[in-house]
Design a protein around this motif. Structure first.
Motif, short mmCIF file in Angstrom:
data_model
loop_
_atom_site.label_atom_id
_atom_site.label_comp_id
_atom_site.label_asym_id
_atom_site.label_seq_id
_atom_site.Cartn_x
_atom_site.Cartn_y
_atom_site.Cartn_z
N PHE A 83 39.15 76.24 32.16
CA PHE A 83 39.32 74.92 32.76
C PHE A 83 39.82 75.08 34.19
N ASP A 84 39.57 74.07 35.02
CA ASP A 84 40.14 74.04 36.36
C ASP A 84 40.71 72.65 36.62
N LEU A 85 42.04 72.54 36.55
CA LEU A 85 42.69 71.26 36.78
C LEU A 85 43.03 71.03 38.25
N SER A 86 42.63 71.96 39.11
CA SER A 86 42.94 71.82 40.54
C SER A 86 41.80 71.18 41.33
N VAL A 87 40.74 70.74 40.64
CA VAL A 87 39.56 70.21 41.32
C VAL A 87 39.91 69.02 42.20
N GLY A 88 40.68 68.06 41.67
CA GLY A 88 41.02 66.88 42.45
C GLY A 88 41.82 67.22 43.70
N SER A 89 42.80 68.11 43.54
CA SER A 89 43.59 68.53 44.69
C SER A 89 42.76 69.34 45.67
N PHE A 145 48.03 75.35 40.80
CA PHE A 145 47.30 75.15 42.04
C PHE A 145 47.05 73.67 42.31
N TRP A 146 47.05 72.86 41.29
CA TRP A 146 46.97 71.41 41.50
C TRP A 146 48.13 70.96 42.37
N PHE A 147 49.33 71.43 42.05
CA PHE A 147 50.51 71.07 42.84
C PHE A 147 50.48 71.72 44.22
N ILE A 148 50.10 72.99 44.27
CA ILE A 148 50.10 73.71 45.54
C ILE A 148 49.15 73.07 46.54
N ARG A 150 47.72 70.05 46.47
CA ARG A 150 48.08 68.67 46.81
C ARG A 150 49.26 68.66 47.78
N GLY A 151 50.19 69.57 47.57
CA GLY A 151 51.33 69.67 48.47
C GLY A 151 50.90 70.02 49.89
N PHE A 152 50.01 70.99 50.03
CA PHE A 152 49.53 71.36 51.36
C PHE A 152 48.72 70.23 51.99
N ALA A 153 47.95 69.49 51.17
CA ALA A 153 47.15 68.38 51.70
C ALA A 153 48.03 67.29 52.29
N ILE A 154 49.25 67.17 51.79
CA ILE A 154 50.19 66.17 52.32
C ILE A 154 51.02 66.77 53.46
N PHE A 155 51.47 68.02 53.28
CA PHE A 155 52.39 68.65 54.23
C PHE A 155 51.73 68.96 55.58
N LEU A 156 50.55 69.56 55.57
CA LEU A 156 49.92 70.01 56.81
C LEU A 156 49.65 68.87 57.80
N PRO A 157 49.01 67.78 57.39
CA PRO A 157 48.77 66.70 58.38
C PRO A 157 50.06 66.03 58.85
#
Length: 373
Positions: A83-89, A145-148, A150-157
């Motif tokens: 499974f890959d639960l990080s797809v959305g992130s 990786f879902w958390f990682i 998503r965190g970078f997607a918020i933090f970087l910008p």
């Protein structure tokens, strides 16, 4: 010489299977039945709402194509037993990276897209590598990786631009050769001809008077069809497709038979990341912006589409065509509820109910296949 008639011996150990059961174990059956049922329902109750005119059909086709793109990757990965639960992130992260590379750093859009794809596929490979080397369930690794991501997607910008939405992508993508492959449209001349012939709706006033309301097929749909064809051919017509089934069915037996199970699983994680990035790139080019919250719940929607399409949660069984039909069901229902003026939140109720029904049906099918009672 004896003239006695010869009799064909029948091995009593061979059990005949009814045609009904033979049809029942086809992975696509649930998707086909669901598709017919959904279209029948909306043809009866939403036909006059505009759902089946040119614009309405394009709306649910685009939504379905979005589901299809990520469902193809999720399907092949699930058949391989993971499974890959990080797809959305991954969708939110890669969309944001394209925006940062192209808008903030000023890179050519084609370079931003290629770099983002390389980064995403590398992360997919890392997911697979950690799963293989540690023996941890892919559910846990990809949840991390879902958390990682998503965190970078918020933090970087926030750090770079002091905001979580970056716009201006359409401006920098103007005339870019690779941007067209994700945000352009094809067959525009055909749709103009259909509009001129009165076969589809056209604008009747304003600066676009005489132009068709639907002026072409978005590249998003082209990508969806291309990935479905690729995934189906790979799974059903190649040796590697047999390896995917074997890896998910019985990994140890597959290894003993010479199947490179580790390689197969890592490549499937990479392909899932690739599909998520295709989705993100098409979305960024369509909206002209990237947002940190893009892709929420998409990993679950992809898995549900695959399960509706007949894949077993235990791996080793499934169909890309079935997953595509599951995605089509999602797209039609989501847009159909809108045309019927039904509360949109009921779509989540539908997702839960159809997931439960699909799992129960797939469990019954697994028992037929394995001979369990």
């Amino acid at each position: 010489m004896s003239n006695a008639p010869t009799e064909t011996a029948v091995d009593e150990r061979v059990k005949s299977r009814s045609r009904f059961r033979e049809a029942l174990i086809r992975p696509e059956l649930g998707g086909m039945v669901g598709t017919v049922a959904v279209f029948t329902f909306f043809l009866l109750f939403a036909f006059d709402s505009g759902m089946f005119n040119s614009q309405g059909m394009m709306n649910w086709s685009i939504v379905s194509a979005q589901f299809m793109i990520i469902a193809v990757g999720a399907c092949l990965l699930m058949i391989s037993g993971e499974f890959d639960l990080s797809v959305g992130s991954m969708i939110g992260f890669t969309g944001m990276m394209i925006a940062i590379f192209s808008v903030t750093l000023g890179w050519p859009v084609w370079l931003a897209i290629l770099t983002t794809f390389a980064l995403a596929v590398s992360i997919g490979a890392l997911n697979g590598f950690i799963v293989i080397r540690t023996g941890l369930p892919s559910f846990i690794v990809t949840l991390a990786f879902w958390f990682i991501l998503r965190g970078f997607a918020i933090f970087l910008p926030q750090v770079i631009e002091r905001k979580t939405i970056i716009g201006g992508i359409k401006d920098v993508a103007e005339g870019d050769w690779l941007a067209f492959l994700f945000g352009g449209k094809i067959l525009t001349g055909v749709f103009q001809w259909l509009g001129d012939a009165g076969l589809i709706a056209t604008f009747t006033r304003g600066t676009r008077e005489g132009q068709p309301v639907v002026d072409g097929i978005p590249m998003l749909i082209v990508w969806a069809i291309g990935l479905i064809i690729f995934g189906h051919v790979l799974l059903t017509k190649t040796k590697f497709g047999n390896w995917i089934y074997a890896s998910g069915g019985d990994a140890e037996a597959a290894r003993n038979s010479g199947v490179p199970v580790n390689k197969v699983k890592i490549l499937m994680f990479m392909f899932t990341a690739f599909c998520a990035t295709v989705f993100a790139t098409c979305q960024v080019m369509e909206f002209g912006s990237a947002a940190a919250d893009r892709g929420l719940l998409k990993e679950f929607e992809a898995i549900i589409a695959v399960v509706i399409g007949g894949a077993l949660l235990t791996g080793g069984y499934g169909s890309v065509l079935g997953a595509a039909l599951g995605a089509l069901i999602f797209g039609v229902v989501q847009q159909g509820l809108f045309f019927l003026n039904v509360e949109p939140s009921l779509f989540r109720v539908f997702m839960g109910v159809i997931l439960l029904g699909a799992v129960i049906l797939n469990t019954y099918i697994r028992r037929i296949i394995t001979g369990e009672r």
